[in-house]
Design an enzyme around this catalytic site. Structure first.
Site, PDB file in Angstrom:
ATOM      1  N   GLY A   1       0.838  -1.187   0.000  1.00 26.89           N
ATOM      2  CA  GLY A   1       0.000   0.000   0.000  1.00 26.89           C
ATOM      3  C   GLY A   1       0.874   1.238   0.000  1.00 26.89           C
TER       4      GLY A   1
ATOM      5  N   CYS B   1       7.019  -0.522   6.493  1.00 22.45           N
ATOM      6  CA  CYS B   1       6.509   0.687   5.851  1.00 22.45           C
ATOM      7  C   CYS B   1       7.582   1.188   4.901  1.00 22.45           C
ATOM      8  CB  CYS B   1       6.187   1.749   6.908  1.00 22.45           C
ATOM      9  SG  CYS B   1       5.576   3.296   6.216  1.00 22.45           S
ATOM     10  N   LEU B   2       7.164   1.570   3.717  1.00 27.98           N
ATOM     11  CA  LEU B   2       8.138   2.055   2.735  1.00 27.98           C
ATOM     12  C   LEU B   2       8.802   3.349   3.203  1.00 27.98           C
ATOM     13  CD1 LEU B   2       6.081   1.306  -0.490  1.00 27.98           C
ATOM     14  CD2 LEU B   2       8.018   0.001   0.403  1.00 27.98           C
TER      15      LEU B   2
ATOM     16  N   GLN C   1       3.093   9.990   1.627  1.00 33.93           N
ATOM     17  CA  GLN C   1       4.408   9.369   1.479  1.00 33.93           C
ATOM     18  C   GLN C   1       5.144   9.843   0.240  1.00 33.93           C
ATOM     19  OE1 GLN C   1       2.721   5.206   2.251  1.00 33.93           O
ATOM     20  NE2 GLN C   1       4.795   5.034   3.050  1.00 33.93           N
TER      21      GLN C   1
ATOM     22  N   HIS D   1      -1.381   7.020   7.770  1.00 31.84           N
ATOM     23  CA  HIS D   1      -0.520   7.999   7.094  1.00 31.84           C
ATOM     24  C   HIS D   1      -1.258   9.320   6.858  1.00 31.84           C
ATOM     25  CE1 HIS D   1       3.153   5.804   6.251  1.00 31.84           C
ATOM     26  NE2 HIS D   1       2.479   4.756   5.815  1.00 31.84           N
TER      27      HIS D   1
ATOM     28  N   HIS E   1      -3.151   0.782   8.533  1.00 32.13           N
ATOM     29  CA  HIS E   1      -1.793   1.314   8.365  1.00 32.13           C
ATOM     30  C   HIS E   1      -1.800   2.481   7.379  1.00 32.13           C
ATOM     31  CE1 HIS E   1       2.713   0.771   7.779  1.00 32.13           C
ATOM     32  NE2 HIS E   1       2.371   1.546   6.775  1.00 32.13           N
ATOM     33  N   GLU E   2      -2.442   2.270   6.213  1.00 34.32           N
ATOM     34  CA  GLU E   2      -2.420   3.328   5.190  1.00 34.32           C
ATOM     35  C   GLU E   2      -3.185   4.567   5.645  1.00 34.32           C
ATOM     36  OE1 GLU E   2      -0.314   3.157   2.938  1.00 34.32           O
ATOM     37  OE2 GLU E   2       0.087   1.033   3.282  1.00 34.32           O
TER      38      GLU E   2
HETATM   39 NI    NI Z   1       3.429   2.898   5.557  1.00 38.35          NI
END
Ligand code: NI
Length: 179
Positions: A47, A100-101, A52, A146, A142-143
């Site tokens: 995701g 997480c990226l 981000q 953000h 999670h997304e």
């Molecule tokens: Ni993340």
């Protein structure tokens, strides 16, 4: 359409509360969704959220048939979710390992609601209203975090369960754990 730079933890733009999208189906919004898609695929992510890539809007993208970074995860429907609202369907929580990226190379054990309802719109303004559980529910939580400036380490209750992917999961190959 482009692969964009993914901001990393420490960048103050990851800590903002994102703005709601006001106009749907616009070239700008469609281009943002394309960029999120291209960037997520290039990073092999499960995701990605607009903040981000430095965009201060309530837009997330998630979903996969099979994901290299979470090889044991069941499929999650590919979804563009705009202006999301999450509600819980029970008090039950699950703990699960997340990466997480924006927090490359690390994984942490994070509690999340087990069963949720999520509502929002897609990029064309069509309503989305689903119930989810397990990894699907985890990814959505999670997304959407953000969009309120939360990264998963801030949801952890035991920071001894934060570590390098390559140490915690040595069976994952370097390509899977280098994020
Ligand atoms: Ni993340």
């Amino acid at each position: 359409m482009a692969v964009r730079e993914i901001l990393k933890m420490g960048d103050p733009r990851l800590l903002r509360v994102a703005q709601p999208v006001q106009a749907f189906g616009t070239p700008e919004l469609l281009a943002l969704v394309d960029d999120l898609h291209d960037t997520m695929v290039a990073a092999r992510g499960a995701g990605l959220a607009a903040p981000q890539i430095g965009v201060d809007l309530q837009v997330v993208l998630f979903g996969f048939e099979r994901n290299d970074r979470y090889p044991d995860a069941p499929p999650v429907p590919r979804t563009v979710l705009v202006n999301p609202v999450i509600s819980t369907l029970s008090d039950a929580e699950d703990e699960g390992w997340e990466g997480c990226l924006s927090v490359p190379g690390l994984r942490g054990l994070v509690p999340r609601w087990s069963r949720i309802r999520y509502q929002g719109l897609d990029e064309q303004g069509r309503a989305i209203d689903r119930e989810a559980e397990g990894f699907h529910a985890r990814v959505v939580q999670h997304e959407c975090d953000h969009l309120i400036g939360r990264l998963y380490p801030t949801r952890m209750r035991d920071l001894t369960k934060l570590g390098f992917t390559s140490v915690l999961f040595p069976e994952m190959d370097a390509q899977q754990s280098d994020d």
